[in-house]
Design a protein around this motif. Structure first.
Motif, PDB file in Angstrom:
ATOM      1  N   VAL A 149      39.019 -29.695  -0.541  1.00 51.51           N
ATOM      2  CA  VAL A 149      38.344 -29.338  -2.003  1.00 51.51           C
ATOM      3  C   VAL A 149      38.393 -30.940  -2.393  1.00 51.51           C
ATOM      4  CG1 VAL A 149      39.120 -27.123  -2.052  1.00 51.51           C
ATOM      5  CG2 VAL A 149      40.595 -28.744  -2.976  1.00 51.51           C
ATOM      6  N   GLU A 150      38.651 -31.732  -2.124  1.00 52.11           N
ATOM      7  CA  GLU A 150      38.731 -33.217  -2.375  1.00 52.11           C
ATOM      8  C   GLU A 150      39.539 -33.380  -3.795  1.00 52.11           C
ATOM      9  OE1 GLU A 150      34.545 -34.284  -2.611  1.00 52.11           O
ATOM     10  OE2 GLU A 150      34.343 -34.408  -0.373  1.00 52.11           O
ATOM     11  N   ALA A 151      40.624 -33.106  -3.541  1.00 49.60           N
ATOM     12  CA  ALA A 151      41.781 -33.207  -4.741  1.00 49.60           C
ATOM     13  C   ALA A 151      42.939 -33.711  -4.185  1.00 49.60           C
ATOM     14  CB  ALA A 151      41.809 -31.693  -5.459  1.00 49.60           C
ATOM     15  N   THR A 152      43.947 -34.232  -4.990  1.00 50.55           N
ATOM     16  CA  THR A 152      44.978 -34.446  -4.467  1.00 50.55           C
ATOM     17  C   THR A 152      46.133 -33.138  -4.244  1.00 50.55           C
ATOM     18  OG1 THR A 152      46.188 -34.401  -6.796  1.00 50.55           O
ATOM     19  CG2 THR A 152      45.115 -36.442  -6.012  1.00 50.55           C
ATOM     20  N   PRO A 153      46.941 -33.179  -3.391  1.00 49.35           N
ATOM     21  CA  PRO A 153      47.983 -32.145  -3.021  1.00 49.35           C
ATOM     22  C   PRO A 153      48.555 -31.600  -4.304  1.00 49.35           C
ATOM     23  CG  PRO A 153      48.319 -33.771  -1.362  1.00 49.35           C
ATOM     24  CD  PRO A 153      47.280 -34.571  -2.563  1.00 49.35           C
ATOM     25  N   THR A 154      49.004 -32.692  -5.337  1.00 44.84           N
ATOM     26  CA  THR A 154      49.543 -32.097  -6.454  1.00 44.84           C
ATOM     27  C   THR A 154      48.530 -31.376  -7.371  1.00 44.84           C
ATOM     28  OG1 THR A 154      50.954 -34.391  -6.760  1.00 44.84           O
ATOM     29  CG2 THR A 154      50.665 -33.038  -8.787  1.00 44.84           C
ATOM     30  N   ALA A 155      47.240 -31.727  -7.609  1.00 50.80           N
ATOM     31  CA  ALA A 155      46.293 -30.947  -8.186  1.00 50.80           C
ATOM     32  C   ALA A 155      46.266 -29.578  -7.293  1.00 50.80           C
ATOM     33  CB  ALA A 155      44.971 -31.427  -8.203  1.00 50.80           C
ATOM     34  N   VAL A 156      46.357 -29.315  -6.202  1.00 54.32           N
ATOM     35  CA  VAL A 156      46.069 -28.204  -5.489  1.00 54.32           C
ATOM     36  C   VAL A 156      47.160 -27.390  -5.568  1.00 54.32           C
ATOM     37  CG1 VAL A 156      46.248 -27.263  -3.147  1.00 54.32           C
ATOM     38  CG2 VAL A 156      44.644 -28.974  -3.636  1.00 54.32           C
ATOM     39  N   ARG A 157      48.383 -27.887  -5.693  1.00 52.03           N
ATOM     40  CA  ARG A 157      49.597 -26.881  -5.963  1.00 52.03           C
ATOM     41  C   ARG A 157      49.791 -26.530  -7.425  1.00 52.03           C
ATOM     42  NH1 ARG A 157      54.212 -27.548  -2.719  1.00 52.03           N
ATOM     43  NH2 ARG A 157      53.982 -29.076  -1.024  1.00 52.03           N
ATOM     44  N   GLY A 158      48.958 -27.338  -8.483  1.00 49.44           N
ATOM     45  CA  GLY A 158      49.003 -26.796  -9.906  1.00 49.44           C
ATOM     46  C   GLY A 158      47.801 -25.544 -10.064  1.00 49.44           C
ATOM     47  N   ARG A 159      46.869 -25.909  -9.302  1.00 47.03           N
ATOM     48  CA  ARG A 159      45.914 -24.779  -9.390  1.00 47.03           C
ATOM     49  C   ARG A 159      46.494 -23.339  -8.610  1.00 47.03           C
ATOM     50  NH1 ARG A 159      40.510 -28.108  -6.894  1.00 47.03           N
ATOM     51  NH2 ARG A 159      40.298 -29.620  -8.577  1.00 47.03           N
ATOM     52  N   ILE A 160      47.067 -23.667  -7.512  1.00 45.57           N
ATOM     53  CA  ILE A 160      47.653 -22.560  -6.959  1.00 45.57           C
ATOM     54  C   ILE A 160      48.707 -21.650  -7.848  1.00 45.57           C
ATOM     55  CG2 ILE A 160      48.866 -21.620  -4.916  1.00 45.57           C
ATOM     56  CD1 ILE A 160      47.548 -23.493  -3.292  1.00 45.57           C
ATOM     57  N   ALA A 161      49.574 -22.718  -8.193  1.00 49.20           N
ATOM     58  CA  ALA A 161      50.511 -22.180  -9.247  1.00 49.20           C
ATOM     59  C   ALA A 161      49.842 -21.234 -10.357  1.00 49.20           C
ATOM     60  CB  ALA A 161      51.384 -23.382 -10.007  1.00 49.20           C
ATOM     61  N   ARG A 162      48.876 -21.906 -10.953  1.00 53.96           N
ATOM     62  CA  ARG A 162      48.285 -21.377 -12.260  1.00 53.96           C
ATOM     63  C   ARG A 162      47.548 -20.046 -11.827  1.00 53.96           C
ATOM     64  NH1 ARG A 162      47.279 -26.559 -13.391  1.00 53.96           N
ATOM     65  NH2 ARG A 162      45.204 -26.525 -12.588  1.00 53.96           N
ATOM     66  N   ALA A 163      47.083 -19.875 -10.547  1.00 55.57           N
ATOM     67  CA  ALA A 163      46.470 -18.685  -9.916  1.00 55.57           C
ATOM     68  C   ALA A 163      47.556 -17.590  -9.722  1.00 55.57           C
ATOM     69  CB  ALA A 163      45.487 -19.240  -8.881  1.00 55.57           C
ATOM     70  N   ARG A 164      48.436 -17.997  -9.200  1.00 56.17           N
ATOM     71  CA  ARG A 164      49.660 -17.000  -8.732  1.00 56.17           C
ATOM     72  C   ARG A 164      50.111 -16.437 -10.269  1.00 56.17           C
ATOM     73  NH1 ARG A 164      52.863 -20.835  -4.275  1.00 56.17           N
ATOM     74  NH2 ARG A 164      51.937 -20.149  -2.621  1.00 56.17           N
ATOM     75  N   ALA A 165      50.298 -17.354 -11.014  1.00 60.18           N
ATOM     76  CA  ALA A 165      50.951 -16.829 -12.423  1.00 60.18           C
ATOM     77  C   ALA A 165      50.016 -15.911 -12.989  1.00 60.18           C
ATOM     78  CB  ALA A 165      51.067 -17.995 -13.359  1.00 60.18           C
ATOM     79  N   GLU A 166      48.766 -16.226 -13.182  1.00 62.36           N
ATOM     80  CA  GLU A 166      47.671 -15.286 -13.717  1.00 62.36           C
ATOM     81  C   GLU A 166      47.520 -13.901 -12.828  1.00 62.36           C
ATOM     82  OE1 GLU A 166      43.940 -16.759 -14.929  1.00 62.36           O
ATOM     83  OE2 GLU A 166      44.709 -18.784 -15.227  1.00 62.36           O
ATOM     84  N   LEU A 167      47.613 -14.061 -11.411  1.00 61.57           N
ATOM     85  CA  LEU A 167      47.412 -12.719 -10.798  1.00 61.57           C
ATOM     86  C   LEU A 167      48.638 -11.885 -10.840  1.00 61.57           C
ATOM     87  CD1 LEU A 167      45.792 -14.359  -7.415  1.00 61.57           C
ATOM     88  CD2 LEU A 167      44.674 -13.051  -9.339  1.00 61.57           C
ATOM     89  N   ALA A 168      49.842 -12.451 -10.781  1.00 65.56           N
ATOM     90  CA  ALA A 168      51.097 -11.873 -10.957  1.00 65.56           C
ATOM     91  C   ALA A 168      51.121 -11.223 -12.344  1.00 65.56           C
ATOM     92  CB  ALA A 168      52.371 -12.866 -11.102  1.00 65.56           C
ATOM     93  N   GLU A 169      50.782 -11.768 -13.310  1.00 63.46           N
ATOM     94  CA  GLU A 169      50.521 -10.900 -14.638  1.00 63.46           C
ATOM     95  C   GLU A 169      49.756  -9.925 -14.667  1.00 63.46           C
ATOM     96  OE1 GLU A 169      52.373 -11.790 -17.066  1.00 63.46           O
ATOM     97  OE2 GLU A 169      51.658 -10.298 -18.627  1.00 63.46           O
ATOM     98  N   VAL A 170      48.656  -9.760 -14.016  1.00 68.14           N
ATOM     99  CA  VAL A 170      47.817  -8.676 -13.956  1.00 68.14           C
ATOM    100  C   VAL A 170      48.221  -7.700 -12.934  1.00 68.14           C
ATOM    101  CG1 VAL A 170      45.450  -8.075 -12.911  1.00 68.14           C
ATOM    102  CG2 VAL A 170      45.809 -10.375 -14.161  1.00 68.14           C
ATOM    103  N   MET A 171      48.880  -8.150 -12.020  1.00 68.93           N
ATOM    104  CA  MET A 171      49.391  -7.033 -10.955  1.00 68.93           C
ATOM    105  C   MET A 171      50.923  -6.246 -11.205  1.00 68.93           C
ATOM    106  SD  MET A 171      46.999  -6.964  -8.992  1.00 68.93           S
ATOM    107  CE  MET A 171      47.631  -6.151  -7.926  1.00 68.93           C
TER     108      MET A 171
END
Length: 208
Positions: free
Chosen positions: A182-204
């Motif tokens: 995705v042409e991003a840094t590993p840190t940025a990727v970890r941040g995106r995944i962490a935010r996605a996990r948090a949002e999905l966990a809340e919904v679920m």
């Protein structure tokens, strides 16, 4: 098919199981690098075998990235494989073929999403996330409803977050590889995944 021929046999990229190898049976046991090398020399049978190995994974990624729009997902997947056939000589490392497919599919899906209207309806005729078989009817209904909720929640994520989450959680790609895709840094990727996990966990939460 001559050396300059860019015609590639179209492969269905939907959920249908791959056809029997037939005349390509001798290629089944070959490793990916060998298949890529042979495909680069315009061996259509070798390329067809590569398509069979990746078509379900690439189609699945496109389907989930595009919120279950099966027609668009199949078009993008077909385009990815057609482009791969044309650009095989540019792929320098034979072992990088899979990563090239994932990167191209992800970028094409992000482009499609950027061109869409702000609000798109989820295709109700598709179930992007496989719920699996369950012998218990009550549990099967619960799982089905939970998966629908997850699919809807996933569709609401910003596309870059959705792409990173899918590549990590569904396709098992490493953080470093996703960063390259995705042409991003590993840190940025970890941040995106962490935010996605948090949002999905809340919904679920109601489904736990």
């Amino acid at each position: 098919m001559g050396p300059a021929d860019t015609t590639v046999p179209r492969q269905p990229t939907g959920t249908r199981e791959p056809d029997a190898p037939g005349g390509s049976s001798g290629l089944v046991e070959l490793d990916e690098a060998t298949l890529v090398a042979r495909a680069r020399n315009r061996d259509p049978a070798a390329f067809e075998m590569l398509v069979r190995r990746y078509q379900r994974r690439i189609y699945s990624l496109c389907l989930r990235m595009l919120n279950g729009a099966s027609g668009e997902a199949e078009d993008v997947a077909q385009e990815v494989f057609l482009t791969a056939w044309r650009r095989l000589p540019e792929i320098q490392h034979d072992g990088a073929f899979g990563s090239w497919l994932y990167r191209t599919a992800t970028n094409r899906c992000l482009t499609v999403l950027q061109r869409r209207k702000p609000v798109d309806e989820l295709d109700d005729h598709n179930t992007p996330i496989d719920t699996g078989a369950d012998a218990d009817p009550a549990r099967a209904v619960h799982n089905s409803e939970a998966m629908k909720a997850l699919t809807l929640a996933l569709a609401q994520l910003p596309p870059p977050q959705r792409a990173c989450w899918l590549l990590r959680e569904v396709h098992g790609r490493s953080y470093q590889e996703i960063a390259e895709l995705v042409e991003a840094t590993p840190t940025a990727v970890r941040g995106r995944i962490a935010r996605a996990r948090a949002e999905l966990a809340e919904v679920m939460k109601p489904w736990r």
